[in-house]
Enzyme design. Structure first.
Site, PDB file in Angstrom:
ATOM      1  N   SER A  52       0.845  -1.205   0.000  1.00  0.00           N
ATOM      2  CA  SER A  52       0.000   0.000   0.000  1.00  0.00           C
ATOM      3  C   SER A  52       0.875   1.247   0.000  1.00  0.00           C
ATOM      4  CB  SER A  52      -0.910   0.005   1.235  1.00  0.00           C
ATOM      5  OG  SER A  52      -0.137  -0.008   2.420  1.00  0.00           O
ATOM      6  N   ASN A  98      -0.309  -2.738  13.294  1.00  0.00           N
ATOM      7  CA  ASN A  98      -1.769  -2.694  13.434  1.00  0.00           C
ATOM      8  C   ASN A  98      -2.243  -1.476  14.224  1.00  0.00           C
ATOM      9  OD1 ASN A  98      -1.593  -5.054  12.076  1.00  0.00           O
ATOM     10  ND2 ASN A  98      -2.246  -6.378  13.754  1.00  0.00           N
ATOM     11  N   HIS A 130     -43.725  17.562  -5.523  1.00  0.00           N
ATOM     12  CA  HIS A 130     -43.831  16.746  -6.745  1.00  0.00           C
ATOM     13  C   HIS A 130     -43.407  17.554  -7.976  1.00  0.00           C
ATOM     14  CE1 HIS A 130     -46.279  14.123  -4.129  1.00  0.00           C
ATOM     15  NE2 HIS A 130     -46.852  15.263  -3.756  1.00  0.00           N
ATOM     16  N   SER A 184     -21.013  24.739 -24.380  1.00  0.00           N
ATOM     17  CA  SER A 184     -20.912  23.530 -25.186  1.00  0.00           C
ATOM     18  C   SER A 184     -19.777  23.702 -26.182  1.00  0.00           C
ATOM     19  CB  SER A 184     -22.238  23.307 -25.907  1.00  0.00           C
ATOM     20  OG  SER A 184     -22.046  22.482 -27.029  1.00  0.00           O
ATOM     21  N   LYS A 186     -24.930  27.954 -25.686  1.00  0.00           N
ATOM     22  CA  LYS A 186     -25.291  27.263 -24.456  1.00  0.00           C
ATOM     23  C   LYS A 186     -24.513  27.724 -23.232  1.00  0.00           C
ATOM     24  CE  LYS A 186     -26.758  23.287 -24.230  1.00  0.00           C
ATOM     25  NZ  LYS A 186     -27.927  22.599 -23.716  1.00  0.00           N
ATOM     26  N   ASN A 217     -24.389  26.026 -19.544  1.00  0.00           N
ATOM     27  CA  ASN A 217     -24.878  24.855 -18.816  1.00  0.00           C
ATOM     28  C   ASN A 217     -24.444  24.882 -17.350  1.00  0.00           C
ATOM     29  OD1 ASN A 217     -25.860  23.856 -21.299  1.00  0.00           O
ATOM     30  ND2 ASN A 217     -23.863  22.950 -21.767  1.00  0.00           N
ATOM     31  N   TYR A 256      -6.989  -8.293  13.476  1.00  0.00           N
ATOM     32  CA  TYR A 256      -6.540  -7.615  12.275  1.00  0.00           C
ATOM     33  C   TYR A 256      -6.608  -8.560  11.083  1.00  0.00           C
ATOM     34  CZ  TYR A 256      -4.007  -5.082   8.755  1.00  0.00           C
ATOM     35  OH  TYR A 256      -3.693  -4.449   7.576  1.00  0.00           O
ATOM     36  N   GLN A 272      -6.743  -2.880   4.896  1.00  0.00           N
ATOM     37  CA  GLN A 272      -5.929  -1.968   4.090  1.00  0.00           C
ATOM     38  C   GLN A 272      -6.755  -1.352   2.956  1.00  0.00           C
ATOM     39  OE1 GLN A 272      -1.715  -2.997   3.374  1.00  0.00           O
ATOM     40  NE2 GLN A 272      -2.255  -3.098   1.225  1.00  0.00           N
TER      41      GLN A 272
HETATM   42  N1  ARG Z   1      -0.725  -1.502   5.463  1.00  0.00           N
HETATM   43  C1  ARG Z   1      -1.440  -2.150   6.494  1.00  0.00           C
HETATM   44  C2  ARG Z   1      -2.867  -1.568   6.560  1.00  0.00           C
HETATM   45  O1  ARG Z   1      -3.101  -0.563   6.003  1.00  0.00           O
HETATM   46  C3  ARG Z   1      -0.733  -1.958   7.793  1.00  0.00           C
HETATM   47  C4  ARG Z   1      -0.927  -3.031   8.810  1.00  0.00           C
HETATM   48  C5  ARG Z   1      -0.279  -4.287   8.408  1.00  0.00           C
HETATM   49  N2  ARG Z   1      -0.345  -5.221   9.460  1.00  0.00           N
HETATM   50  C6  ARG Z   1      -0.215  -6.528   9.277  1.00  0.00           C
HETATM   51  N3  ARG Z   1      -0.302  -7.271  10.292  1.00  0.00           N
HETATM   52  N4  ARG Z   1      -0.014  -7.041   8.091  1.00  0.00           N
HETATM   53  O2  ARG Z   1      -3.737  -2.157   7.132  1.00  0.00           O
END
Ligand code: ARG
Length: 489
Positions: A26, A109, A155, A274, A280, A282, A314, A319
């Site tokens: 991520s 976490n 209405h 437009s 126009k 809009n 978790y 994510q």
């Molecule tokens: N990138 C993870 C999230 O957004 C962070 C936590 C990851 N924790 C784990 N135990 N894999 O949730």
């Protein structure tokens, strides 16, 4: 990189390679919480040193490395599953294995949960401010149009005359609750999950109140499993945003319909033309504002369907939950600001509005009320007025006192003027007089709307002050964190 640092990276590479790496990462999306993660790291390291869980010189080294990581920016981070891991790797790359002490007594976490809440607070304050600015623009415009009579619809049919001020204040009143919902969401978001570790706490003698204080959280979440697992704050935030976006979509739709009827003209800055039809103009900004409700409703659905059925504590699904909230908060805040600008700069055509205000015998209810006030049972009065309306259907001048009198002869068997004067009937047929007569609390009469505006302005001021308090509490905490870090590096 030191040799010792390389060892750490080797261990981390146990699961390296293959398309799954990118799928799991991520890191790119985590740019949104890069600054939040640095703050959370700093607060945690300071607390570890204060609790003598790590040495002061170790803390100083880590804090110095975090400064360098911040200066280099998110783009300079090494690869990693997420920003938390990448920042830790970057710290270790700079100062060696001692950097790994940063992750003592915590887990990604509780870390990610803290980062999300930390970042979302700022975004929520901006969203709340946008709703307040929109309310101000509705109230200011309303104050200019207390006497601007217009048709009110049910209405989408002309129903009863109102004023532009009454119409605008109707949206202000809904948005007042949108503001309050977002503020409630803020207060529940601003609680610290940090110190929950993976979900089951830690044997280290940590001080959760201290990290909460350094990060500007109002308190600590009391159950570590809930702290790590719970994302109901995302559900609450997106639900509040979806409710607000839905309000905005109604306002946008009304402005689109009214500009179509020639009741109002949006300023050029809020319109588009437009590419092929040069004549126009809009109402594109209002159509986009109407459309944003789709994004916002999608975001609640996205959050809830991701969370639904997740077991404690978790799971990596989490994510994928928060992206919906960040996307929604950006676009809804922007739509709110655009709506405020469109309202402030639109030009209402009082003449066109006044001409339309009496269309479709919109004063019929007022006539029935007048007859009921003279002692005729309301249901009988309703029937009498309906009779007159039917008789006048093809008359270009609409319903007249004569029509009503003829209807009275038919329904009551006597003249209408046994009950009310002709002057009173003429007045009740006039849209402006009809509006002025409906002065019950919250009604459209200019006196009533004036009182509404006064009360609404006081509420706007209270919310403005509440946001300022929250902003300054966050700034005070950020300053405290900066000072503590400076003292140690
Ligand atoms: N990138 C993870 C999230 O957004 C962070 C936590 C990851 N924790 C784990 N135990 N894999 O949730």
């Amino acid at each position: 990189m030191t040799d010792e640092g390389a060892e750490t990276v080797v261990r981390r590479d146990r699961f390296s390679g293959g398309p799954a790496r990118g799928f799991m990462s991520s890191l790119a999306a985590d740019e949104r919480i890069f600054a939040a993660d640095l703050a959370v790291d700093r607060a945690h390291v300071l607390m570890l040193a204060e609790q003598e869980i790590i040495d002061d010189d170790e803390a100083a080294e880590i804090l110095g490395a975090l400064d360098a990581v911040e200066t280099a920016g998110h783009g300079a981070l090494p690869d990693g599953e997420d920003v938390h891991e990448a920042i830790e790797s970057a710290v270790i790359d700079r100062i060696g294995p001692v950097g790994g002490k940063m992750h003592t007594a915590r887990s990604r976490n509780d870390e990610v949960a803290a980062c999300l809440r930390y970042q979302l607070r700022e975004d929520l304050l901006s969203a709340i401010e946008a709703t307040i600015a929109l309310r101000e623009s509705l109230l200011e415009t309303a104050a200019e149009h207390l006497d601007t009579t217009m048709p009110g619809y049910t209405h989408l049919q002309p129903a009863q005359p109102i004023t532009v001020a009454h119409f605008l204040c109707s949206y202000e009143a809904t948005i007042a609750r949108d503001t309050a919902r977002l503020r409630d969401a803020y207060d529940r978001t601003n609680q610290s999950p940090l110190g929950a570790a993976a979900f089951a706490g830690t044997p280290f003698d940590i001080d959760r109140e201290r990290t909460a204080e350094l990060l500007g959280f109002d308190g600590v979440m009391r159950n570590s499993m809930d702290a790590a697992a719970a994302r109901d704050f995302l559900a609450e935030v997106t639900a509040a945003l979806a409710a607000h976006a839905t309000t905005l979509s109604g306002l946008a739709e009304d402005l689109i319909v009214y500009s179509n009827k020639g009741f109002l003209e949006l300023s050029d800055a809020y319109s588009s033309t437009s590419s092929i039809m040069p004549q126009k103009k809009n109402p594109d900004t209002m159509e986009l504002t109407r459309g944003v409700a789709g994004d916002a409703i999608g975001s609640v659905t996205g959050v809830l369907s991701t969370l639904k059925g997740l077991p404690r504590a978790y799971n990596r699904d989490l994510q994928r939950a928060h992206g919906h909230a960040f996307e929604a908060i950006d676009v809804v805040t922007e739509a709110s600001a655009v709506a405020a600008g469109a309202v402030s700069t639109a030009n209402w055509d009082s003449e066109a509005l006044a001409a339309a205000a009496g269309e479709g015998f919109s004063t019929a209810t007022g006539i029935a009320d007048l007859l009921a006030m003279a002692g005729i049972p309301f249901r009988t009065a309703h029937e009498l007025v309906a009779h007159a309306a039917e008789a006048a259907e093809t008359q270009p001048e609409g319903v007249t006192a004569a029509n009503l009198d003829a209807a009275a002869e038919a329904v009551l068997g006597e003249s209408l003027f046994e009950h009310v004067t002709e002057a009173a009937i003429e007045e009740a047929l006039d849209p402006a007089a009809s509006v002025a007569s409906r002065d019950s609390v919250g009604g459209p009469a200019p006196t009533a709307v004036d009182a509404t505006i006064e009360a609404a302005t006081a509420d706007v001021d209270a919310h403005t002050a509440a946001v300022a308090d929250r902003r300054s509490a966050l700034e005070t905490a950020a300053d405290m964190l900066d000072t503590e870090v400076l003292d140690r590096v």
